[in-house]
Design a protein around this motif. Structure first.
Motif, PDB file in Angstrom:
ATOM      1  N   ARG A 302       0.898  -1.176  -0.036  1.00 22.74           N
ATOM      2  CA  ARG A 302       0.082  -0.176  -0.135  1.00 22.74           C
ATOM      3  C   ARG A 302       0.713   1.247  -0.121  1.00 22.74           C
ATOM      4  NH1 ARG A 302      -4.069  -2.559   4.617  1.00 22.74           N
ATOM      5  NH2 ARG A 302      -5.295  -3.561   2.969  1.00 22.74           N
ATOM      6  N   LYS A 303       0.552   2.093  -0.840  1.00 21.15           N
ATOM      7  CA  LYS A 303       1.270   3.392  -0.382  1.00 21.15           C
ATOM      8  C   LYS A 303       1.426   4.115   0.663  1.00 21.15           C
ATOM      9  CE  LYS A 303      -0.125   4.763  -5.880  1.00 21.15           C
ATOM     10  NZ  LYS A 303      -0.609   5.695  -6.267  1.00 21.15           N
ATOM     11  N   GLN A 304       2.424   4.733   0.510  1.00 24.01           N
ATOM     12  CA  GLN A 304       2.341   5.788   2.427  1.00 24.01           C
ATOM     13  C   GLN A 304       1.738   6.915   2.081  1.00 24.01           C
ATOM     14  OE1 GLN A 304       4.100   5.278   5.098  1.00 24.01           O
ATOM     15  NE2 GLN A 304       4.057   3.095   3.951  1.00 24.01           N
ATOM     16  N   GLN A 305       0.495   7.158   2.917  1.00 28.45           N
ATOM     17  CA  GLN A 305      -0.139   8.746   2.651  1.00 28.45           C
ATOM     18  C   GLN A 305       0.520   9.801   2.909  1.00 28.45           C
ATOM     19  OE1 GLN A 305      -2.799   8.630   5.903  1.00 28.45           O
ATOM     20  NE2 GLN A 305      -3.978  10.418   4.726  1.00 28.45           N
ATOM     21  N   VAL A 306       0.241  10.573   2.315  1.00 25.35           N
ATOM     22  CA  VAL A 306       0.681  11.576   1.859  1.00 25.35           C
ATOM     23  C   VAL A 306       0.121  12.756   2.958  1.00 25.35           C
ATOM     24  CG1 VAL A 306       1.381  13.983   0.527  1.00 25.35           C
ATOM     25  CG2 VAL A 306       1.473  10.875  -0.572  1.00 25.35           C
ATOM     26  N   ALA A 307       1.065  13.140   4.087  1.00 25.48           N
ATOM     27  CA  ALA A 307       0.351  14.579   4.938  1.00 25.48           C
ATOM     28  C   ALA A 307       1.270  14.843   5.313  1.00 25.48           C
ATOM     29  CB  ALA A 307      -0.196  13.972   6.251  1.00 25.48           C
ATOM     30  N   PRO A 308       1.167  16.608   6.092  1.00 23.96           N
ATOM     31  CA  PRO A 308       2.485  16.700   6.353  1.00 23.96           C
ATOM     32  C   PRO A 308       2.753  16.400   7.904  1.00 23.96           C
ATOM     33  CG  PRO A 308       0.827  18.554   5.903  1.00 23.96           C
ATOM     34  CD  PRO A 308      -0.086  17.248   5.343  1.00 23.96           C
ATOM     35  N   ARG A 309       3.644  16.923   7.779  1.00 24.60           N
ATOM     36  CA  ARG A 309       4.647  16.128   9.030  1.00 24.60           C
ATOM     37  C   ARG A 309       5.488  17.331   9.996  1.00 24.60           C
ATOM     38  NH1 ARG A 309       7.749  12.900   9.323  1.00 24.60           N
ATOM     39  NH2 ARG A 309       7.364  11.577  11.035  1.00 24.60           N
ATOM     40  N   PRO A 318      -1.746  14.712  17.986  1.00 18.48           N
ATOM     41  CA  PRO A 318      -2.281  13.678  17.426  1.00 18.48           C
ATOM     42  C   PRO A 318      -2.494  13.576  15.971  1.00 18.48           C
ATOM     43  CG  PRO A 318      -3.488  14.384  19.362  1.00 18.48           C
ATOM     44  CD  PRO A 318      -2.951  15.069  19.166  1.00 18.48           C
ATOM     45  N   GLU A 319      -3.147  14.564  15.154  1.00 18.76           N
ATOM     46  CA  GLU A 319      -3.620  14.740  13.701  1.00 18.76           C
ATOM     47  C   GLU A 319      -2.133  14.855  12.963  1.00 18.76           C
ATOM     48  OE1 GLU A 319      -4.746  18.691  14.906  1.00 18.76           O
ATOM     49  OE2 GLU A 319      -3.752  16.375  15.740  1.00 18.76           O
ATOM     50  N   VAL A 320      -1.180  15.687  13.538  1.00 14.96           N
ATOM     51  CA  VAL A 320      -0.083  14.709  12.723  1.00 14.96           C
ATOM     52  C   VAL A 320       0.471  13.416  12.575  1.00 14.96           C
ATOM     53  CG1 VAL A 320       2.198  16.260  12.455  1.00 14.96           C
ATOM     54  CG2 VAL A 320       0.698  17.469  13.235  1.00 14.96           C
ATOM     55  N   LEU A 321       0.202  13.160  14.078  1.00 12.41           N
ATOM     56  CA  LEU A 321       1.144  11.649  14.191  1.00 12.41           C
ATOM     57  C   LEU A 321       0.285  10.735  13.356  1.00 12.41           C
ATOM     58  CD1 LEU A 321       2.236  12.072  18.212  1.00 12.41           C
ATOM     59  CD2 LEU A 321       3.074  12.393  16.569  1.00 12.41           C
ATOM     60  N   THR A 322      -0.936  11.003  13.646  1.00 15.86           N
ATOM     61  CA  THR A 322      -1.422   9.771  12.588  1.00 15.86           C
ATOM     62  C   THR A 322      -2.459  10.543  11.026  1.00 15.86           C
ATOM     63  OG1 THR A 322      -3.604  10.944  13.352  1.00 15.86           O
ATOM     64  CG2 THR A 322      -2.909   8.793  14.897  1.00 15.86           C
ATOM     65  N   LYS A 323      -1.085  11.213  10.218  1.00 14.40           N
ATOM     66  CA  LYS A 323      -0.756  11.768   9.039  1.00 14.40           C
ATOM     67  C   LYS A 323      -2.280  11.952   8.435  1.00 14.40           C
ATOM     68  CE  LYS A 323       3.154   8.878   8.243  1.00 14.40           C
ATOM     69  NZ  LYS A 323       3.599   7.533   7.131  1.00 14.40           N
ATOM     70  N   CYS A 324      -3.143  12.707   9.541  1.00 14.26           N
ATOM     71  CA  CYS A 324      -4.613  13.252   8.415  1.00 14.26           C
ATOM     72  C   CYS A 324      -4.417  14.235   7.424  1.00 14.26           C
ATOM     73  CB  CYS A 324      -5.215  14.383  10.697  1.00 14.26           C
ATOM     74  SG  CYS A 324      -6.689  14.727   9.826  1.00 14.26           S
ATOM     75  N   PRO A 325      -4.866  14.300   6.665  1.00 15.65           N
ATOM     76  CA  PRO A 325      -4.550  15.021   5.400  1.00 15.65           C
ATOM     77  C   PRO A 325      -4.701  16.542   5.983  1.00 15.65           C
ATOM     78  CG  PRO A 325      -5.383  13.125   4.676  1.00 15.65           C
ATOM     79  CD  PRO A 325      -5.828  12.857   6.094  1.00 15.65           C
ATOM     80  N   ASN A 326      -5.941  16.655   6.728  1.00 12.36           N
ATOM     81  CA  ASN A 326      -6.560  17.961   6.503  1.00 12.36           C
ATOM     82  C   ASN A 326      -6.047  18.793   8.024  1.00 12.36           C
ATOM     83  OD1 ASN A 326      -7.935  17.824   4.918  1.00 12.36           O
ATOM     84  ND2 ASN A 326      -9.429  16.841   6.051  1.00 12.36           N
TER      85      ASN A 326
END
Length: 486
Positions: A302-309, A318-326
């Motif tokens: 599976r592709k890695q999720q693209v989200a700001p880290r 928590p939303e950064v650690l879980t790679k939430c896009p929004n």
């Protein structure tokens, strides 16, 4: 700002004078000499005294300049590494020029550029490292510190700026003068309605950067629009359509059992990033390795999720650690909450983790595993934890670490400390425990409930309900400080 006539010096002479006066280490001396060689015009205006900071993307130098009126003033010179993206540099400058210079936000005085090297000139503010004084701060100092941090956040959020790297080293504090300054917008991003045009362009597109001139002969800096071809991101990169990241990790977490301190207990954490469409959250999440200690080929493919880290470990929401896009301004508020947690407990840094899953497990240790899982579900993530971790009382936690109460076994073992300073471990890890008389004098026995209510709201696991900077400034904790907002 103009140089005084006949003020020009060559770089080697500058370094020699600085070395004799300030005993500059050899490696710093070489860095200063190199900077003079890269940007010779600096030697016409500044006497670089020392290197005062170094990060992944820049180095900061202390410099002195003689002004037109004959006075001498100190400046901070931020040298950005040559690999920094031009659009990113221009966006940082625009944040400083639009939002800086007021409301506890650092401004910019000038900017130099030669080829790929950029130096941003800012006023220098003498400050103390929070890590060195966290345990010695009185409660009123902590209250004022967090109030002024919230003022700075409220100001930049008004412009649609997400700082993304809120931490004590980026919020300078002069203890004697009671001055504050939010710095380093190198990782800043914009909200969907940001007023910073270059952040808006970074948000909407990926750029192939053209050449631009950051130098300006005026004393007031300006930021020109970067010319270049804009490329729209691939749809699969912008919005993942499947479960894009599944990880399992045995994370050592100290947890209480029947009131007794326990050794490290392996807690299995599984993080699954789901499709953002709410209707799709109910799609099949399982695979052949679900809830086991292995990862199947399906998950590996599976592709890695693209989200700001972007951000600093220990301060990521928590939303950064879980790679939430929004991700929005709420991530700055979480970081402010971590800072307040550190200052109330006297323990800095509070969280230390080598990767995101360990960081998430540490948050669970404080905020509870059930609460973390429920919050993650609300922003489209699935977290599976093999062991239930109870939510801690923030007052009891902070007071125990501060030395205001003895540990009664209700806290995880890693937070259990003796009331006696000699048994408390190092000051860096356990806070600087003091005598009852000192704690009384510093106001730590009269801490109001309101500060822990604010802390709870800042550390809200759900970014949608987390308190905003504007709301935080109106919190009852600051009722006696409302005049500062006028």
């Amino acid at each position: 700002m103009e140089a005084v006539p006949n003020q020009q010096r060559n770089s080697l002479q500058n370094v020699e004078k600085n070395k004799a006066k300030n005993k500059i280490p050899n490696d710093v001396e070489m860095d200063i000499e190199n900077l003079y060689e890269i940007l010779p015009q600096l030697s016409q205006i500044f006497r670089i005294i020392d290197k005062i900071g170094e990060g992944t993307f820049s180095s900061v130098y202390l410099a002195e300049a003689q002004m037109n009126d004959g006075s001498r003033r100190m400046f901070a010179l931020k040298h950005l590494i040559p690999t920094s993206q031009p659009m990113r540099i221009a966006a940082e400058l625009q944040c400083l020029t639009v939002a800086g210079g007021t409301e506890n936000v650092m401004g910019v005085t000038y900017c130099f550029r030669k080829e790929h090297h950029v130096v941003i000139v800012m006023p220098y503010m003498e400050h103390q490292a929070i890590g060195e004084i966290a345990g010695s701060l009185a409660f009123e100092e902590v209250k004022h510190y967090i109030f002024h941090l919230l003022k700075a956040l409220s100001h930049i959020h008004k412009f649609g700026i997400i700082h993304r790297d809120i931490k004590p080293t980026n919020f300078l504090y002069n203890r004697q003068k009671k001055e504050y300054a939010l710095v380093d917008f190198g990782l800043a991003q914009g909200t969907t309605d940001t007023q910073i045009e270059l952040l808006k362009e970074l948000l909407e597109s990926r750029c192939v950067f053209g050449e631009r001139n950051l130098n300006n002969t005026n004393t007031k800096p300006s930021v020109e629009k970067v010319e270049g071809q804009l490329l729209k991101p691939n749809k699969e990169e912008a919005v993942p359509c499947k479960i894009v990241s599944t990880k399992r990790r045995l994370v050592p977490v100290r947890a209480p059992l029947n009131g007794q301190a326990q050794k490290d207990t392996p807690v299995t954490l599984t993080l699954s990033a789901q499709k953002l469409n709410p209707a799709a959250v109910c799609q099949t999440l399982t695979c052949s390795c679900y809830m086991t200690d292995r990862i199947c080929n399906v998950c590996l493919s599976r592709k890695q999720q693209v989200a700001p880290r972007a951000g600093t470990p220990g301060f990521r929401a928590p939303e950064v650690l879980t790679k939430c896009p929004n991700q929005g301004t709420a991530i700055d508020m979480w970081s402010a909450g971590v800072i307040l947690l550190s200052l109330l407990s006297g323990r800095y840094p509070f969280f230390k983790a080598s990767d995101d899953l360990i960081a998430l497990a540490q948050i669970m240790t404080i905020r509870g595993s059930k609460e973390t899982i429920e919050a993650a579900n609300k922003f489209g993530k699935s977290i599976v934890c093999s062991q239930e971790l109870p939510r801690l009382n923030l007052r009891i936690l902070c007071e125990t670490l501060r030395g205001l109460r003895t540990c009664d076994g209700s806290l995880p073992a890693e937070f259990q400390v003796s009331h006696h300073p000699t048994d408390a471990g190092s000051a860096a890890n356990r806070g600087s425990l003091r005598s009852d008389e000192e704690l009384q004098e510093m106001g730590w026995y009269k801490v109001p409930d309101e500060v822990y209510d604010l802390l709870d709201k800042l550390l809200d696991l759900n970014p949608e309900t987390r308190i905003t900077a504007v709301m935080a400034l109106q919190h009852p904790l600051f009722n006696d400080m409302t005049d500062s907002l006028m």
